[in-house]
Scaffold this active site. Sequence first.
Site, PDB file in Angstrom:
ATOM      1  N   MET A  15      -6.814  -1.949  -2.238  1.00  0.00           N
ATOM      2  CA  MET A  15      -6.493  -0.176  -2.213  1.00  0.00           C
ATOM      3  C   MET A  15      -6.210   0.079  -0.699  1.00  0.00           C
ATOM      4  SD  MET A  15      -8.584   1.284  -5.192  1.00  0.00           S
ATOM      5  CE  MET A  15     -10.197   1.071  -4.552  1.00  0.00           C
ATOM      6  N   MET A  16      -5.250   0.109  -0.488  1.00  0.00           N
ATOM      7  CA  MET A  16      -4.101   0.609   0.790  1.00  0.00           C
ATOM      8  C   MET A  16      -5.389   1.676   0.808  1.00  0.00           C
ATOM      9  SD  MET A  16      -2.106  -1.978   1.560  1.00  0.00           S
ATOM     10  CE  MET A  16      -1.396  -1.216   2.782  1.00  0.00           C
ATOM     11  N   GLN A  67      -6.310 -10.225   0.393  1.00  0.00           N
ATOM     12  CA  GLN A  67      -5.642  -9.839  -0.065  1.00  0.00           C
ATOM     13  C   GLN A  67      -3.893 -10.027   1.164  1.00  0.00           C
ATOM     14  OE1 GLN A  67      -3.296  -6.532  -2.711  1.00  0.00           O
ATOM     15  NE2 GLN A  67      -3.652  -7.479  -3.694  1.00  0.00           N
ATOM     16  N   CYS A  97       2.094  -4.830  -6.697  1.00  0.00           N
ATOM     17  CA  CYS A  97       2.230  -3.474  -5.168  1.00  0.00           C
ATOM     18  C   CYS A  97       3.824  -3.271  -5.293  1.00  0.00           C
ATOM     19  CB  CYS A  97       2.307  -3.503  -4.116  1.00  0.00           C
ATOM     20  SG  CYS A  97       1.674  -1.321  -3.177  1.00  0.00           S
ATOM     21  N   GLY A 209      -6.435  -2.178 -14.650  1.00  0.00           N
ATOM     22  CA  GLY A 209      -5.601  -1.150 -14.769  1.00  0.00           C
ATOM     23  C   GLY A 209      -6.304   0.741 -15.549  1.00  0.00           C
ATOM     24  N   GLY A 210      -6.763   1.868 -15.225  1.00  0.00           N
ATOM     25  CA  GLY A 210      -7.183   2.212 -16.374  1.00  0.00           C
ATOM     26  C   GLY A 210      -8.602   2.670 -16.641  1.00  0.00           C
ATOM     27  N   GLY A 230     -10.154  -0.137  -9.889  1.00  0.00           N
ATOM     28  CA  GLY A 230      -9.579   0.499  -9.036  1.00  0.00           C
ATOM     29  C   GLY A 230     -10.298   2.310  -7.988  1.00  0.00           C
TER      30      GLY A 230
END
Length: 337
Positions: A15-16, A67, A97, A209-210, A230
């Site tokens: 995560m950026m 990554q 992304c 995701g989610g 995440g």
Amino acid sequence: MTSDTLDRRFCVAPMMEWTDRHCRAFHRTLSKGALLYTEMVTADALIHGDRNRLIGFDPCEHPVALQIGGSDPRKLAEATKITTDFGYGEINLNVGCPSDRVQSGRFGACLMREPDLVAECVSAMQAATHLPVTVKNRLGVDEQDPRESLFGFVETVAKAGVTVFIVHARKAILKGLSPKDNREIPPLDYDLVRELKAANPRLTIILNGGIASIEQAQEAVAGLDGVMLGRAAYHDPALLGRVDREILGHATENIPAAEAYRAYRPYVERRLAEGVPLHAITRHMLGLFAGKPGARMFRRQLGEESRAGAGIEVYDRALELIEREATRFANRGEIAA
């Protein structure tokens, strides 16, 4: 390529601006077995930038994966060669992304339209390293049919030698949605990811995701090889204290938040001695006691008091506040009883 022995049953997503080296070291105090990922680093940055600043990490972070973002096979190969000796366990190519900056550089989710180019990229990366090269991707982008784009993309890239795919189970809408909206608005389709695994049993398929809790992770992983969390892992890091026992099946006890906080203290002291500001180290910890008595005071202590030359005493005070409120809450319960 050497044999890949990484345990990917539970991963924390790249995560950026979040999963930097301090965040990963903190997460490691809560789970010894979760596979951690760096923020995405572009191939150009790795080739031309300060490599130790960009991808240096503490040995305590293992197992940890790097990554990379990019779409030029030659540059990706060079960046992969550079990073191989840093000690990461895996190199992952970002094909998920949706940000404008990533699109303008012709990488990230827009590469879902170019599976042949991605295959060329991963082939070049594999030739430059002995590490496993993996891919993190979406179901598709914009008007693409998710089934056609996902299955076609994976088939093409798998032929290039990739055996591990981390699938964010949403499409990315590159025309009209912000990166934040792309994490929430396009519908999730876990079943499609399970169908992908069923059709490709020899591939390792990780669902992303989610997923918001350990219980949901346990349910979502059915028929798949692993799950990746995440935002839930970042905003409620205490859930990571349950991973080793409840997801990975290790013969260990769950790690309480306060225990992890104390375990992180020596790392904080080392970084402070190097001149790293306390806020840069502790900003990832604000949600550790979410929902607990004193959580607001804890966040205020670490968030507001950790700036402007703050030392380890601010860190210690935050835990004192939590423990004081926990005692007060317990005593209040005894009196009520």
